[in-house]
Design an enzyme around this catalytic site. Sequence first.
Site, PDB file in Angstrom:
ATOM      1  CG  ASP A 175      -2.219  -0.689   1.037  1.00  0.00           C
ATOM      2  OD1 ASP A 175      -2.729  -0.692  -0.095  1.00  0.00           O
ATOM      3  OD2 ASP A 175      -2.741  -1.242   2.011  1.00  0.00           O
ATOM      4  CG  LEU A 176       2.735   2.272   3.608  1.00  0.00           C
ATOM      5  CD1 LEU A 176       3.643   1.951   4.787  1.00  0.00           C
ATOM      6  CD2 LEU A 176       2.003   3.580   3.858  1.00  0.00           C
TER       7      LEU A 176
END
Length: 393
Positions: A175-176
């Site tokens: 996600d990051l």
Amino acid sequence: MTSAIDAPNNGPLSGIVVADFSRVLAGPYCTMNLADLGATVIKVESPTGDDTRHWKPPAYRDGACYYQSVNRNKHSIVLDLADAEDLGTAKAIATRADVFIHNFKPGSIDKFGLGYEGVKELNPAIIYAHISGFGSDKGKNLPGYDVLVQGMAGLMSMNGERDGDPVRSGVSLFDLTTGMMTAIGIVAAIRHRDLTGEGQLVENNLMANAVFTMANQYQVAATTGKGPSRNGKEHPTIYPYNAFPTGDGELIVVAGNNGQFAKLTQALGIPEVASDERFDNAEKRNVNRDELRPLLEAALAKKSKTEWFGILREAGLPVSPVQSVDEGLVSAEELGLEPVWYPQDASGEQTSDFATVRNSLRMSATPTTYRKQPPLLGEDTEAVRAWLAQPTA
């Protein structure tokens, strides 16, 4: 004329307006990075708000810490896209924006006229960014959650003890990194538009990003047809390059070449090990690690983690204690990295107990800024509407 929404700042992206229809983590992390660099980010939320607002405890200002971590410097407006008037407002924001970003399932936002072609018709120069789980082709209907991608991409298969079960990474890594890569794509698209006047579609997805993030491992798999196995705390080809138990905790020790290994054995009081024919070069140390490991562990067990950290660092070796996140925060502070920022007045006095984790970028001419706490749900609805009512230049 400017408003509280588009007030200028010294950031390199000052004047860039981002219509942020994303939620949860990858999209909001992307747009927070743009906001830290000076962009005006209008966070468009449903009446129930970003999912992460409710992922608590812990919380601050009635918002989960998860939400707080990726939504500073933004302006929240509540819109129900199923409502004709609210949809009109959403389209007005898209028309005024430089960047439009969302992470809805591919095609699902098109029914509102907010797909790429619809927004491009409203705003031909728009930079339209879309984040999905598995792309907009064969994987378009698959739900995009980081843990699913960790499993499918092979990250979990690499994590865990050699004889244990696969383990999820403690942070939603993909996600990051998807958020970061998307921010890079958006900035590149802004540069292209500055030169040509042309907007474009910027797409990224968690699965493709996972492959790119794990580039060294995927290079091996693409070349040999075989991926890595689990190695627990150890490196698959370098030894020692891992965490070892000490008298009271674990310490990461790295000795990747003969010089470092000689320093290590000298510091541990077992200098003869460096000249042992089983361990006298890197390849032998890797192959014979099961014989080397107990020798190093026996020496390290004689002192505490803190003692060995000081001794081995003094010897010039790469070494680090295995710490908890709160201990890591203390270490970052001790290193002068200023990892946390608190609101301050002009004299530098702290004015609030709100803490935000600083952006890792350090820029000498255009530093990242922290201008606004993560907004309450709909906090800026009237301000955004007032901004929309202003005439454009």
